[in-house]
Design an enzyme around this catalytic site. Structure first.
Site, short mmCIF file in Angstrom:
data_model
loop_
_atom_site.label_atom_id
_atom_site.label_comp_id
_atom_site.label_asym_id
_atom_site.label_seq_id
_atom_site.Cartn_x
_atom_site.Cartn_y
_atom_site.Cartn_z
N LYS A 231 0.80 -1.38 0.01
CA LYS A 231 0.23 0.08 -0.02
C LYS A 231 0.92 1.09 -0.03
O LYS A 231 0.61 2.26 -0.86
CB LYS A 231 -0.91 0.01 1.29
CG LYS A 231 -1.91 -1.31 1.11
CD LYS A 231 -2.65 -1.25 2.62
CE LYS A 231 -2.08 -1.28 3.96
NZ LYS A 231 -1.38 -2.33 4.05
N ARG B 294 -9.63 0.94 8.64
CA ARG B 294 -9.46 -0.55 8.97
C ARG B 294 -10.52 -1.11 9.67
O ARG B 294 -10.17 -2.39 10.14
CB ARG B 294 -8.20 -0.42 10.02
CG ARG B 294 -6.80 -0.73 9.21
CD ARG B 294 -5.55 -0.57 10.13
NE ARG B 294 -4.53 -1.17 10.01
CZ ARG B 294 -3.41 -0.75 9.45
NH1 ARG B 294 -3.53 0.37 8.99
NH2 ARG B 294 -2.37 -1.60 9.49
N ARG C 197 11.97 -5.60 4.66
CA ARG C 197 11.68 -4.13 4.56
C ARG C 197 12.43 -3.15 5.36
O ARG C 197 12.70 -3.20 6.51
CB ARG C 197 10.10 -3.59 4.83
CG ARG C 197 9.86 -2.31 4.68
CD ARG C 197 8.49 -1.96 4.92
NE ARG C 197 7.76 -2.42 6.05
CZ ARG C 197 6.46 -2.54 6.38
NH1 ARG C 197 5.67 -1.76 5.42
NH2 ARG C 197 6.07 -3.27 7.25
N ARG D 22 11.12 -1.25 10.94
CA ARG D 22 10.15 -0.79 11.92
C ARG D 22 10.15 -1.58 13.04
O ARG D 22 10.29 -2.85 12.90
CB ARG D 22 8.92 -0.89 11.32
CG ARG D 22 8.58 0.62 10.50
CD ARG D 22 7.35 0.54 9.59
NE ARG D 22 6.14 -0.53 10.22
CZ ARG D 22 5.08 -0.51 9.45
NH1 ARG D 22 4.87 0.11 8.13
NH2 ARG D 22 4.13 -1.25 9.88
N ARG E 94 -0.78 -8.70 13.50
CA ARG E 94 -1.36 -7.74 12.52
C ARG E 94 -2.16 -8.23 11.50
O ARG E 94 -3.37 -7.90 10.93
CB ARG E 94 -0.19 -7.17 11.89
CG ARG E 94 0.40 -5.98 12.76
CD ARG E 94 2.05 -5.59 12.33
NE ARG E 94 1.98 -4.87 11.17
CZ ARG E 94 3.25 -4.92 10.34
NH1 ARG E 94 4.39 -5.40 11.25
NH2 ARG E 94 3.28 -4.15 9.40
#
Ligand code: AP5
Length: 222
Positions: free
Chosen positions: A17, A91, A130, A164, A175
């Site tokens: 996203k 969400r 990431r 992160r 998550r």
């Protein structure tokens, strides 16, 4: 209705996203509203709200609707834009209802909701590889999108490249569960409104961007 383009990017953690939202900003001049980025900013500023949300985010749980709706309301009220890309918001069904009301109050609407479909195994790979630039926010990946020069951001030249705190296996499990329990019902919600388009988020970044561009063009000219 005012001539604006409002897009929601919907998908599980790591679906791409943020990567695609940044491209839409560059290519179309839209404004990206990422509640994840807003919450991380609140954390790093050490504000009262930042302290409240830090633990929740690290565990991979959702922050309360009240907090995130408040953040989005403030941005919508204070930002002039030809349109918004909602990245990671809404969400929950309550957030989706609130966003609909806020946009209606501004004489606007959601033009299209793009669901990015990616299977869970690929998400684990994406999240674990990431890293992002702490200065400009560009998103990278160890294997699928490394920096050209190791340790240096391609976009702004910063060496402040970060991982992160919630990008670990334990938090990712939560998550994903939160996504399936609370966010995936939005697929049916927007389908019923005739606003949903889905794409294969497993394709490479350029291919996803191309398909997304076609969907946005079709939505805007409809
Ligand atoms: P948030 O920051 O929104 O995280 P997320 O939804 O988990 O999404 P990610 O940022 O992890 O993934 P992404 O889909 O943007 O993927 P990306 O482009 O980076 O939220 C974090 C937390 O904040 C939540 O857990 C919650 O606590 C809180 N929060 C936020 N919003 C909230 C809300 N509305 N309500 C309540 N709580 C909220 O890509 C991932 C990796 O894959 C990158 O390395 C990238 O380079 C790579 N990649 C991307 N596309 C491709 C591709 N096509 N092929 C190969 N690799 C790719």
């Amino acid at each position: 209705m005012t001539m604006t383009t409002n897009i929601i990017l919907l998908g599980p953690p790591g679906a791409g996203k943020g990567t695609q939202a940044r491209r839409l900003v560059e290519e179309r001049g839209l404004v990206q509203l990422s509640t994840g980025d807003m919450l991380r900013e609140a954390r790093s500023s050490n504000s009262e709200m930042g302290k409240v949300v830090a633990d929740v985010m690290d565990k991979g749980q959702l922050v309360t609707d009240e907090i995130v709706i408040g953040l989005i309301r403030e941005k919508l009220e204070t930002t002039e834009a030809p349109g918004f890309i909602f990245d990671g918001f809404p969400r929950t069904l309550a957030q989706a209802d609130a966003l609909g009301d806020l946009l209606t109050g501004m004489g606007q609407q959601i033009d299209v909701v793009i669901e990015m479909q990616v299977d869970d195994a690929a998400l684990v790979d994406r999240i674990s590889g990431r890293f992002t630039c702490g200065n400009c926010g560009e998103v990278y990946h160890d294997t699928t999108r490394p920096t050209e020069k190791p340790g240096v951001c391609d976009v702004c030249g910063s060496t402040d490249l970060k991982r992160r705190a919630d990008d670990n296996a334990e938090s990712l499990k939560t998550r994903l569960l939160e996504y399936y329990k609370k966010t995936s019902p939005l697929i049916g919600y927007y389908y019923a409104q005739g606003r949903l388009q889905s794409l294969n988020g497993l394709a490479d970044i350029e291919e996803v961007a191309g398909r997304m561009g076609q969907i946005v063009d079709a939505a805007v000219s409809a």
